[in-house]
Design an enzyme around this catalytic site. Structure first.
Site, short mmCIF file in Angstrom:
data_model
loop_
_atom_site.label_atom_id
_atom_site.label_comp_id
_atom_site.label_asym_id
_atom_site.label_seq_id
_atom_site.Cartn_x
_atom_site.Cartn_y
_atom_site.Cartn_z
N GLU A 91 -6.05 -8.34 -10.25
CA GLU A 91 -6.91 -7.42 -9.62
C GLU A 91 -8.02 -6.87 -10.20
OE1 GLU A 91 -3.74 -4.46 -8.52
OE2 GLU A 91 -2.66 -5.95 -7.29
N HIS A 98 -5.04 -3.27 -2.91
CA HIS A 98 -4.28 -2.69 -3.47
C HIS A 98 -4.28 -1.25 -3.17
CE1 HIS A 98 -1.23 -1.86 -7.36
NE2 HIS A 98 -1.23 -1.03 -6.54
N ARG A 117 4.07 -5.47 -6.34
CA ARG A 117 3.23 -6.03 -7.50
C ARG A 117 3.01 -7.27 -7.37
NH1 ARG A 117 2.15 -1.33 -7.82
NH2 ARG A 117 2.26 -0.13 -9.63
C1 GLV Z 1 0.79 1.83 -6.77
O1 GLV Z 1 0.78 0.62 -6.70
C2 GLV Z 1 1.71 2.68 -7.21
O2 GLV Z 1 2.45 2.15 -8.22
O3 GLV Z 1 1.96 3.80 -7.11
#
Ligand code: GLV
Length: 322
Positions: A265, A284, A236
């Site tokens: 994001e 992401h 993250r």
């Molecule tokens: C992606 O970032 C997830 O948490 O699955």
């Protein structure tokens, strides 16, 4: 019972849920606006969200009949878990189906960065390949290097497995020591994160975002890393202090970073991170392989079916809500 699915992408999951419930699918491809989320948590028994949809206290204040928030993600930092638990709302997530995809992607970032694959390919496509010159693109090998993995959950383990294949030395730092894995994957435990930071050629972050891990990596930690080292973040964005990362990359206090996650994001187009040559940013997508995306959706649907039928969910992060 009514179920709201916050994206139109999840046909197999929607099909499963459709056979049992009155399902509404959000037609847009981005997060529903707060007023829609408020309405859905108030009228539905279950909502299926993406890991980026903010289900905060304000949204949850409208929840009346909601029994489960099923996140199509392993991370649940987008949800106010404490508030959900207080309101007896279960929260589901999707571990166990995405770790291999995330680990593959992590390896891709490591190699793209350390061997200048991204930078050199970008140069060629920008029509700037004017002379044969390997020297400007000399990279750093992965084999025989030391990777330091922070966190040792499923994704981290899958990364370690791949790194073993690349013949790297693998250090790790995590809350709990994993003796079995140390044996099977040849991992070396660091009980002090500073030792891992000082020794590693690549530091890869695989942690959930919590109050403890927020800004775990900042100026102090970056300055402990070797000047030749790379930082990889697929966890993250807020696990790293982004301003500190900008400074470290500008000053070349580390050699480079590859990050799949940012704050916020999407990252604003004028953000200083975007002007750095020694940084790769992806939007992401570490888990975003076709079959994994689908399997995460199916698992999120199964979490809903279990929660609404009162049977144990495949993965519930707050069973105490009951
Ligand atoms: C992606 O970032 C997830 O948490 O699955």
């Amino acid at each position: 019972m009514k179920v709201f699915i916050a994206r139109p992408f999840h046909q197999p999951a929607a099909k499963l849920l459709n056979s049992k419930y009155d399902v509404e699918v959000w037609k847009e491809t981005t997060t529903p606006p707060p007023e829609i989320l408020k309405e859905k948590v108030s009228t539905c028994h279950a909502i299926m969200t993406e890991g980026f949809d903010p289900i905060n206290k304000e949204i949850l204040a409208s929840a009346e009949n909601l029994r489960i928030i099923s996140n199509r993600a392993v991370g649940t930092d987008n949800i106010d878990i404490k508030e959900a638990t207080q309101k007896k709302i279960l929260v589901g997530n999707t571990p166990g189906v995405l770790h291999d995809s995330c680990a593959d992607f992590t390896m891709g970032l490591i190699l793209s960065l350390s061997r200048n694959i991204f930078r050199s390919a970008h140069m060629v496509k920008s029509k700037k390949w004017e002379k044969l010159d390997q020297y400007s693109y000399l990279g750093s090998d992965l084999h025989n290097k030391t990777i330091g993995i922070i966190g040792m959950g499923q994704i981290a383990q899958a990364v370690a497995k791949r790194c073993k294949g690349f013949e790297t030395r693998i250090l790790y730092f995590s809350r709990t020591r994993k003796l079995e894995l140390e044996k099977s994957l040849g991992l070396e435990w660091c009980d002090d994160i500073n030792d891992l930071l000082k020794t590693s050629d690549i530091v890869s972050l695989h942690l959930p975002l919590t109050d403890t891990t927020r800004h775990l990596i900042g100026t102090r930690e970056l300055s402990l890393m070797k000047k030749s080292a790379f930082l990889i973040n697929t966890s993250r964005g807020a696990v790293v202090n982004q301003n500190d990362l900008v400074t470290a990359l500008k000053n070349n206090s580390i050699a480079g970073a590859a990050i799949d996650v940012t704050v916020p994001e999407p990252i604003p187009t004028n953000h200083p991170l975007l002007s750095l040559d020694n940084l790769i940013i992806t939007p992401h997508i570490a888990s975003a392989a076709k079959s994994t995306f689908e399997n995460m959706g199916i698992m999120a649907a199964e979490n809903i079916i279990s929660a609404l039928s009162g049977t144990p969910m495949p993965s519930c992060i707050n069973p105490e809500a009951l």
